[in-house]
Design a protein around this motif. Structure first.
Motif, PDB file in Angstrom:
ATOM      1  N   ALA A 121      -0.682  53.556  35.374  1.00 53.73           N
ATOM      2  CA  ALA A 121      -1.535  52.508  34.837  1.00 53.73           C
ATOM      3  C   ALA A 121      -2.733  52.315  35.774  1.00 53.73           C
ATOM      4  CB  ALA A 121      -0.746  51.209  34.709  1.00 53.73           C
ATOM      5  N   ALA A 122      -3.753  51.637  35.292  1.00 52.37           N
ATOM      6  CA  ALA A 122      -4.933  51.376  36.122  1.00 52.37           C
ATOM      7  C   ALA A 122      -4.608  50.409  37.261  1.00 52.37           C
ATOM      8  CB  ALA A 122      -6.058  50.813  35.262  1.00 52.37           C
ATOM      9  N   GLY A 123      -3.595  49.588  37.070  1.00 54.73           N
ATOM     10  CA  GLY A 123      -3.223  48.627  38.096  1.00 54.73           C
ATOM     11  C   GLY A 123      -2.636  47.383  37.479  1.00 54.73           C
ATOM     12  N   TYR A 124      -2.410  46.393  38.313  1.00 49.70           N
ATOM     13  CA  TYR A 124      -1.862  45.109  37.889  1.00 49.70           C
ATOM     14  C   TYR A 124      -2.977  44.091  37.736  1.00 49.70           C
ATOM     15  CZ  TYR A 124       2.639  47.078  39.302  1.00 49.70           C
ATOM     16  OH  TYR A 124       3.745  47.858  39.421  1.00 49.70           O
ATOM     17  N   LEU A 125      -2.702  43.015  37.035  1.00 51.01           N
ATOM     18  CA  LEU A 125      -3.684  41.936  36.922  1.00 51.01           C
ATOM     19  C   LEU A 125      -3.971  41.323  38.290  1.00 51.01           C
ATOM     20  CD1 LEU A 125      -2.537  40.161  33.629  1.00 51.01           C
ATOM     21  CD2 LEU A 125      -4.498  41.685  33.965  1.00 51.01           C
ATOM     22  N   GLN A 126      -2.958  41.296  39.144  1.00 47.62           N
ATOM     23  CA  GLN A 126      -3.141  40.795  40.503  1.00 47.62           C
ATOM     24  C   GLN A 126      -3.625  41.942  41.380  1.00 47.62           C
ATOM     25  OE1 GLN A 126       0.960  39.698  40.911  1.00 47.62           O
ATOM     26  NE2 GLN A 126       0.441  37.510  40.914  1.00 47.62           N
ATOM     27  N   GLY A 127      -4.856  41.863  41.841  1.00 45.04           N
ATOM     28  CA  GLY A 127      -5.432  42.938  42.639  1.00 45.04           C
ATOM     29  C   GLY A 127      -4.644  43.249  43.894  1.00 45.04           C
ATOM     30  N   SER A 128      -4.059  42.234  44.515  1.00 42.89           N
ATOM     31  CA  SER A 128      -3.304  42.473  45.750  1.00 42.89           C
ATOM     32  C   SER A 128      -2.067  43.324  45.477  1.00 42.89           C
ATOM     33  CB  SER A 128      -2.904  41.148  46.405  1.00 42.89           C
ATOM     34  OG  SER A 128      -2.074  40.404  45.520  1.00 42.89           O
ATOM     35  N   LEU A 129      -1.430  43.137  44.333  1.00 43.34           N
ATOM     36  CA  LEU A 129      -0.261  43.931  43.984  1.00 43.34           C
ATOM     37  C   LEU A 129      -0.665  45.376  43.667  1.00 43.34           C
ATOM     38  CD1 LEU A 129       2.767  43.834  43.692  1.00 43.34           C
ATOM     39  CD2 LEU A 129       2.487  43.108  41.325  1.00 43.34           C
ATOM     40  N   THR A 130      -1.827  45.552  43.037  1.00 43.42           N
ATOM     41  CA  THR A 130      -2.332  46.902  42.775  1.00 43.42           C
ATOM     42  C   THR A 130      -2.535  47.646  44.085  1.00 43.42           C
ATOM     43  OG1 THR A 130      -3.394  46.233  40.714  1.00 43.42           O
ATOM     44  CG2 THR A 130      -4.228  48.246  41.763  1.00 43.42           C
ATOM     45  N   ALA A 131      -3.166  47.006  45.057  1.00 47.26           N
ATOM     46  CA  ALA A 131      -3.420  47.643  46.349  1.00 47.26           C
ATOM     47  C   ALA A 131      -2.118  47.987  47.067  1.00 47.26           C
ATOM     48  CB  ALA A 131      -4.279  46.731  47.218  1.00 47.26           C
ATOM     49  N   GLN A 132      -1.095  47.174  46.867  1.00 46.26           N
ATOM     50  CA  GLN A 132       0.189  47.391  47.528  1.00 46.26           C
ATOM     51  C   GLN A 132       0.980  48.518  46.861  1.00 46.26           C
ATOM     52  OE1 GLN A 132       2.678  43.913  47.344  1.00 46.26           O
ATOM     53  NE2 GLN A 132       4.308  44.820  48.534  1.00 46.26           N
ATOM     54  N   ARG A 133       0.941  48.611  45.540  1.00 48.68           N
ATOM     55  CA  ARG A 133       1.780  49.551  44.805  1.00 48.68           C
ATOM     56  C   ARG A 133       1.095  50.854  44.401  1.00 48.68           C
ATOM     57  NH1 ARG A 133       6.075  47.879  46.598  1.00 48.68           N
ATOM     58  NH2 ARG A 133       7.082  46.095  45.673  1.00 48.68           N
ATOM     59  N   PHE A 134      -0.227  50.907  44.376  1.00 50.63           N
ATOM     60  CA  PHE A 134      -0.969  52.117  44.038  1.00 50.63           C
ATOM     61  C   PHE A 134      -1.685  52.580  45.294  1.00 50.63           C
ATOM     62  CE2 PHE A 134      -0.244  50.027  40.063  1.00 50.63           C
ATOM     63  CZ  PHE A 134       0.000  51.048  39.171  1.00 50.63           C
ATOM     64  N   VAL A 135      -1.136  53.614  45.901  1.00 49.82           N
ATOM     65  CA  VAL A 135      -1.594  54.034  47.228  1.00 49.82           C
ATOM     66  C   VAL A 135      -2.261  55.409  47.155  1.00 49.82           C
ATOM     67  CG1 VAL A 135       0.167  52.657  48.399  1.00 49.82           C
ATOM     68  CG2 VAL A 135       0.689  55.015  47.750  1.00 49.82           C
ATOM     69  N   PRO A 136      -3.161  55.727  48.112  1.00 50.41           N
ATOM     70  CA  PRO A 136      -3.789  57.050  48.116  1.00 50.41           C
ATOM     71  C   PRO A 136      -2.734  58.150  48.264  1.00 50.41           C
ATOM     72  CG  PRO A 136      -4.901  55.570  49.639  1.00 50.41           C
ATOM     73  CD  PRO A 136      -3.652  54.861  49.164  1.00 50.41           C
ATOM     74  N   ASN A 137      -2.961  59.269  47.600  1.00 48.58           N
ATOM     75  CA  ASN A 137      -2.047  60.400  47.653  1.00 48.58           C
ATOM     76  C   ASN A 137      -2.545  61.402  48.696  1.00 48.58           C
ATOM     77  OD1 ASN A 137      -0.420  62.616  47.268  1.00 48.58           O
ATOM     78  ND2 ASN A 137      -0.820  62.812  45.083  1.00 48.58           N
ATOM     79  N   PRO A 138      -1.881  61.521  49.831  1.00 48.37           N
ATOM     80  CA  PRO A 138      -2.335  62.461  50.859  1.00 48.37           C
ATOM     81  C   PRO A 138      -1.932  63.911  50.579  1.00 48.37           C
ATOM     82  CG  PRO A 138      -0.396  61.289  51.626  1.00 48.37           C
ATOM     83  CD  PRO A 138      -0.747  60.715  50.269  1.00 48.37           C
ATOM     84  N   TYR A 139      -1.204  64.173  49.473  1.00 52.95           N
ATOM     85  CA  TYR A 139      -0.636  65.503  49.239  1.00 52.95           C
ATOM     86  C   TYR A 139      -1.234  66.274  48.077  1.00 52.95           C
ATOM     87  CZ  TYR A 139       2.656  63.750  52.588  1.00 52.95           C
ATOM     88  OH  TYR A 139       3.205  63.229  53.722  1.00 52.95           O
ATOM     89  N   ALA A 140      -1.989  65.640  47.196  1.00 52.82           N
ATOM     90  CA  ALA A 140      -2.542  66.356  46.043  1.00 52.82           C
ATOM     91  C   ALA A 140      -3.860  65.725  45.631  1.00 52.82           C
ATOM     92  CB  ALA A 140      -1.554  66.347  44.872  1.00 52.82           C
ATOM     93  N   SER A 141      -4.949  66.455  45.766  1.00 54.11           N
ATOM     94  CA  SER A 141      -6.270  65.900  45.455  1.00 54.11           C
ATOM     95  C   SER A 141      -6.458  65.647  43.958  1.00 54.11           C
ATOM     96  CB  SER A 141      -7.357  66.840  45.960  1.00 54.11           C
ATOM     97  OG  SER A 141      -7.224  68.106  45.342  1.00 54.11           O
ATOM     98  N   HIS A 142      -5.760  66.395  43.091  1.00 55.28           N
ATOM     99  CA  HIS A 142      -5.935  66.203  41.653  1.00 55.28           C
ATOM    100  C   HIS A 142      -5.201  64.964  41.143  1.00 55.28           C
ATOM    101  CE1 HIS A 142      -2.156  68.389  41.914  1.00 55.28           C
ATOM    102  NE2 HIS A 142      -1.879  68.008  40.685  1.00 55.28           N
ATOM    103  N   MET A 143      -4.356  64.366  41.963  1.00 59.19           N
ATOM    104  CA  MET A 143      -3.700  63.098  41.635  1.00 59.19           C
ATOM    105  C   MET A 143      -4.007  62.155  42.790  1.00 59.19           C
ATOM    106  SD  MET A 143      -0.028  64.243  40.151  1.00 59.19           S
ATOM    107  CE  MET A 143       0.090  65.590  39.001  1.00 59.19           C
ATOM    108  N   ALA A 144      -5.135  61.474  42.688  1.00 59.73           N
ATOM    109  CA  ALA A 144      -5.669  60.711  43.811  1.00 59.73           C
ATOM    110  C   ALA A 144      -4.787  59.544  44.240  1.00 59.73           C
ATOM    111  CB  ALA A 144      -7.064  60.203  43.472  1.00 59.73           C
TER     112      ALA A 144
END
Length: 170
Positions: A121-144
């Protein structure tokens, strides 16, 4: 094909005890999600249903299932102390990683956090929860981004073909 939580499968199998053996001949696949699929449910399914009928275990966050595990006749669990079926392998075009607190891959047998990449999903309505649960992927550039599940995850198992299976907690 029908998608059910395992509790509903148990209820279906219980109601089938009133019907002739091998009922529901048109049913081909039961896909389970939403809660751990117990080995006993799989064994009861195979005892009650016809050979062409299959039960599958899928796992993932609310927005998408990311793993798949067929539960074959005679299925067992990798660890006798666990009573639920493995959650399976990553579905095509997704990635499933087991990471430590520093976002490093954990070795076999070590608990970590399940992180998913692919259909997120694009994220949660609460921006802080999005930042906590959707993290950068250090292992695959095609799935950021990776979606993290939060709680400690189950044991990671490696198959002979280098595939990855995750064994869900009981």
């Amino acid at each position: 094909v029908v998608f059910l939580i395992p509790t509903q499968v148990d209820m279906l199998l219980g109601s089938l005890s009133q019907l002739p053996a091998k009922a529901l001949p048109a049913l081909r696949h039961v896909v389970c999600c939403g809660e751990p699929l117990k080995l006993q449910t799989v064994q009861n399914f195979h005892a009650r249903m016809a050979r062409h009928q299959q039960i599958h275990n899928v796992y993932g966050p609310t927005e998408a299932s990311m793993t798949w595990q067929p539960c074959l006749r005679g299925a067992t669990v990798p660890d006798a102390a666990r009573l639920s079926m493995p959650i399976g392998r990553a579905i095509d075009n997704t990635v499933v990683l087991l990471l430590d607190d520093d976002m490093r891959l954990v070795p076999d047998g070590i608990e970590g956090e399940i992180c998913f990449g692919g259909c997120l999903a694009a994220g949660y309505l609460q921006g802080s929860l999005t930042a906590q649960r959707f993290v950068p992927n250090p292992y695959a550039s095609h799935m950021a981004r990776l979606g993290s599940t939060g709680p400690p995850a189950p044991t990671l198992l490696r198959n002979a073909d280098s595939g990855v299976r995750l064994s869900a907690a009981s």
